[in-house]
Design an enzyme around this catalytic site. Structure first.
Site, PDB file in Angstrom:
ATOM      1  N   CYS A  30       0.849  -1.199   0.000  1.00  0.00           N
ATOM      2  CA  CYS A  30       0.000   0.000   0.000  1.00  0.00           C
ATOM      3  C   CYS A  30       0.886   1.251   0.000  1.00  0.00           C
ATOM      4  O   CYS A  30       0.573   2.235  -0.643  1.00  0.00           O
ATOM      5  CB  CYS A  30      -0.908   0.013   1.213  1.00  0.00           C
ATOM      6  N   TYR A  88     -13.556   1.301   6.368  1.00  0.00           N
ATOM      7  CA  TYR A  88     -14.347   0.080   6.239  1.00  0.00           C
ATOM      8  C   TYR A  88     -15.605   0.180   7.094  1.00  0.00           C
ATOM      9  O   TYR A  88     -15.625   0.867   8.124  1.00  0.00           O
ATOM     10  CB  TYR A  88     -13.524  -1.133   6.666  1.00  0.00           C
ATOM     11  N   SER A 116      -3.259   3.078  -0.922  1.00  0.00           N
ATOM     12  CA  SER A 116      -4.477   2.536  -0.325  1.00  0.00           C
ATOM     13  C   SER A 116      -4.359   2.780   1.169  1.00  0.00           C
ATOM     14  O   SER A 116      -3.380   2.354   1.784  1.00  0.00           O
ATOM     15  CB  SER A 116      -4.618   1.039  -0.623  1.00  0.00           C
ATOM     16  N   ASP A 157      -6.197   2.650   4.868  1.00  0.00           N
ATOM     17  CA  ASP A 157      -7.201   2.343   5.888  1.00  0.00           C
ATOM     18  C   ASP A 157      -7.100   3.447   6.934  1.00  0.00           C
ATOM     19  O   ASP A 157      -6.213   3.443   7.783  1.00  0.00           O
ATOM     20  CB  ASP A 157      -6.910   0.971   6.504  1.00  0.00           C
TER      21      ASP A 157
END
Length: 319
Positions: free
Chosen positions: A180, A248, A206, A208
């Site tokens: 990532c 998420y 990416s 989170d």
């Protein structure tokens, strides 16, 4: 007021209320909210950037950084430093390489720590493959990127393109988790007193933003502090170039609570350091780093802990 918490809350607000929703292609049934990109800077004059809107763990970030900068690629090395969030990725990678392997996570971890056996000729049990640490210290099996960059900066501090890249297309199938974080670089500034200052900039494709980003921010802050000392420079701050910045669905309720919190109740965090005084080479320097002996965090307060599980990357549902 904690500036990093203000920045973090603003980012969560933007993702949660303005991000688009879709099903994660690598986690079947999981919904993500996402914005395309986000760029931020943090100066250490505004405090060491530990998120206080939720409890975060600087020791974990420090020890993961140490393991990766030393080129460690086995789960056992990470677990030995108290870094536990690579377990599921290692377990999935084991099953990918040996489809007939059947075991519970508990038995897998026992085998990693105690038995040290091999399940096929190409896989050392618990290995994570050619992840960040391999690319940083052993690119294509021959290039120690980190050491080469640091040696160049010792000789010519104002040199440019001091980049360590973790994105290696030829190795994407040979790692437990494709990167990532794709690169980080050292940026040197000439200070008014004639000394040199150091910033670390990283690219992450990416993000989170609930579980990962607070750790990533501390991780690269430690990179800046540790290698600024190694080079005889002053640590100045970090710059994050982030794309595919998401949350998420299992963190949505926690995010709502954080957005209701008041970051004005949090003060800037101060850090004291005790780095090695003498070393023979880069690895000798890194081996001497011990969190309890090296880092002292002052004035850190947080507004509560959120137990949100990490959702490991697993493409098997779509393959």
């Amino acid at each position: 007021m904690s500036r990093i918490d203000k920045t973090y809350q603003e980012l969560l607000h933007k993702i949660y209320y303005k991000g688009f929703e879709y099903e994660d292609p690598n986690r079947k049934g999981v919904i993500r909210k996402q914005i395309p990109y986000y760029n931020f800077e943090h100066d250490f004059e505004d405090g060491f950037p530990i998120i206080g809107l939720k409890q975060t763990y600087p020791k974990m970030a420090f020890n993961e950084m140490k393991a990766f900068m030393m080129g460690k690629t086995n789960l056992k090395d990470l677990e030995g430093l108290g870094v536990t969030f690579w377990r599921e990725d290692a377990y999935n990678y084991c099953k990918k390489l040996s489809p007939d392997y059947e075991s519970t996570m508990d038995k897998f971890l026992y085998s990693v720590h105690e038995e040290h056996w091999r399940i096929n000729p190409y896989y050392e049990f618990g290995d994570l493959g050619k992840i960040y640490s391999h690319q940083t210290r052993n690119w294509n099996g021959s290039v120690d990127q980190l050491n080469e960059v640091l040696e160049r900066l010792k000789k010519e501090p104002n040199s440019t393109k001091n980049i360590v890249t973790m994105w290696n297309p030829s190795d994407l199938d040979d790692c437990a988790l494709s990167p990532c974080h794709t690169r980080f670089s050292f940026i040197v500034e000439n200070l008014k007193d004639g000394s040199k200052g150091l910033r670390v900039q990283w690219n992450q494709d990416s993000v989170d933003s609930f579980l990962g980003l607070p750790v990533n921010i501390m991780y690269y802050s430690f990179v800046c502090y540790i290698f600024a000392h190694y080079l005889g420079m002053k640590p100045l701050g970090i710059i994050g170039n982030l794309t595919n910045v998401h949350l998420y669905d299992n963190s949505f309720s926690a995010v709502e609570k954080i957005l209701e919190s008041n970051y004005h109740d949090l003060e800037p965090v101060k850090i004291e350091t005790n780095f090695p005084k003498e070393w023979g080479n880069l690895d000798d320097y890194l081996r001497q780093l011990d969190y309890k002996q090296t880092i002292k965090i002052n004035n850190y307060k947080h507004l509560g802990r959120f137990d949100v599980p990490m959702l490991a990357y697993n493409k098997s549902d779509y393959e």
